[in-house]
Design an enzyme around this catalytic site. Structure first.
Site, PDB file in Angstrom:
ATOM      1  N   ASP A  15      34.475  73.214  41.185  1.00  0.00           N
ATOM      2  CA  ASP A  15      34.549  74.094  42.363  1.00  0.00           C
ATOM      3  C   ASP A  15      35.950  74.343  42.912  1.00  0.00           C
ATOM      4  OD1 ASP A  15      31.813  73.916  42.013  1.00  0.00           O
ATOM      5  OD2 ASP A  15      31.452  72.703  43.779  1.00  0.00           O
ATOM      6  N   MET A 120      30.820  65.213  47.647  1.00  0.00           N
ATOM      7  CA  MET A 120      29.652  66.038  47.359  1.00  0.00           C
ATOM      8  C   MET A 120      29.620  66.367  45.860  1.00  0.00           C
ATOM      9  SD  MET A 120      29.661  68.115  51.024  1.00  0.00           S
ATOM     10  CE  MET A 120      29.834  69.668  50.283  1.00  0.00           C
ATOM     11  N   CYS A 121      30.181  67.492  45.472  1.00  0.00           N
ATOM     12  CA  CYS A 121      30.050  67.980  44.101  1.00  0.00           C
ATOM     13  C   CYS A 121      30.785  67.127  43.076  1.00  0.00           C
ATOM     14  CB  CYS A 121      30.484  69.435  44.026  1.00  0.00           C
ATOM     15  SG  CYS A 121      29.492  70.491  45.113  1.00  0.00           S
ATOM     16  N   VAL A 122      31.966  66.625  43.405  1.00  0.00           N
ATOM     17  CA  VAL A 122      32.702  65.770  42.464  1.00  0.00           C
ATOM     18  C   VAL A 122      31.915  64.486  42.229  1.00  0.00           C
ATOM     19  CG1 VAL A 122      34.808  64.410  42.107  1.00  0.00           C
ATOM     20  CG2 VAL A 122      34.967  66.751  43.002  1.00  0.00           C
ATOM     21  N   THR A 125      28.466  65.076  40.335  1.00  0.00           N
ATOM     22  CA  THR A 125      28.657  65.377  38.917  1.00  0.00           C
ATOM     23  C   THR A 125      29.107  64.128  38.162  1.00  0.00           C
ATOM     24  OG1 THR A 125      29.151  67.686  39.451  1.00  0.00           O
ATOM     25  CG2 THR A 125      29.907  66.869  37.293  1.00  0.00           C
TER      26      THR A 125
END
Length: 192
Positions: A15, A120-122, A125
Site C-alpha cells: 500500500d 494494519m496491512c503490513v 500480510t
C-alpha cells in the site's frame, strides 16, 4: 555494514499509495519510507527477486478509493514476470487475492514485507505469510503508520514510530524485525 545472511526471494510492497506518502495525509515518516522502499525495489529488481506491489481498494469516499489520485501507487511498476500489482480489498494481502498463488507459483520461500500501515496491512500480510510457512523479514525502517490518537482516560498520543515498532514485534519471534532495509539481500526464487 553486515549483510543479512540469507537472501529473500520476494519483496511485498504494501500500500505505498499516494494518499499515504504524499500531502496532508502522509505518514509522519513518509520521506524515509519512500527512500527505503525505493532502494528495496531497485535491489530486488536487480537481483531477480519477485516484486509484488499490493494496492488497497478503499471504500467509496476513502482517500484510497479506486481510481482516485490517492489510490495510485507511488512507485513506478515495471510489469513483467518478476513484478506485478495485486489489488486487495482488506488489510491482509492474502485475503481474497492471488498473492498466495503467485508466491507459490514463483517458488518463493522467503519474503520481505514493507510499506504502510505497520499495525494494519503490513502486519496482517506478514502474519499470514508466517502462517503459510514463509521466512518473513520486516525491515524495521521500511514500514510506517500514523500516530495513534489520544484516548482520554486511556493514553496520550502514541507516536507513529512506537506503533510501528510494537506492530512488528507483535509478529513474534518467527519474523525477523530488527534488520534494517539496507541489510536485506535478494535472490531470484529457485524453481520448484
Amino acid at each position: 555494514m553486515t549483510q543479512h545472511a540469507q537472501p529473500v526471494d520476494a519483496l511485498i510492497v504494501v500500500d505505498v499509495q499516494s494518499a499515504f506518502v504524499t500531502g496532508e495525509g502522509a505518514v509522519p515518516a513518509a520521506a524515509r519510507l519512500v527512500d527505503r522502499t525505493t532502494d528495496l525495489i531497485a535491489r530486488a529488481r536487480r537481483d531477480g527477486a519477485l516484486v509484488v506491489h499490493l494496492q488497497n481498494d478503499g471504500p467509496p469516499g476513502a482517500e484510497d478509493e479506486p481510481h482516485t489520485p490517492g489510490w495510485e501507487l507511488h512507485h513506478a511498476v515495471e510489469p513483467g514476470p518478476r513484478e506485478l500489482v495485486i489489488r486487495k480489498p482488506r488489510d491482509d494481502g492474502f485475503h481474497a487475492t492471488s498473492l498466495g498463488e503467485v508466491l507459490t507459483g514463483a517458488g518463493v520461500r522467503a519474503v520481505a514485507v514493507c510499506g504502510v500501515m505497520s499495525e494494519m496491512c503490513v502486519q496482517a500480510t506478514a502474519r499470514t505469510a508466517l502462517e503459510r510457512g514463509y521466512r518473513v523479514v520486516v525491515p524495521h525502517d521500511a514500514h510506517a503508520t500514523q500516530d495513534c490518537p489520544a484516548v482520554p482516560g486511556v493514553s496520550e498520543v502514541v507516536p507513529a514510530a512506537t506503533v510501528s515498532r510494537v506492530a512488528a514485534y507483535a509478529l513474534g519471534s518467527d519474523a525477523e524485525v530488527t534488520v534494517p532495509a539496507s541489510a536485506v539481500t535478494f535472490a531470484a526464487p529457485a524453481p520448484s
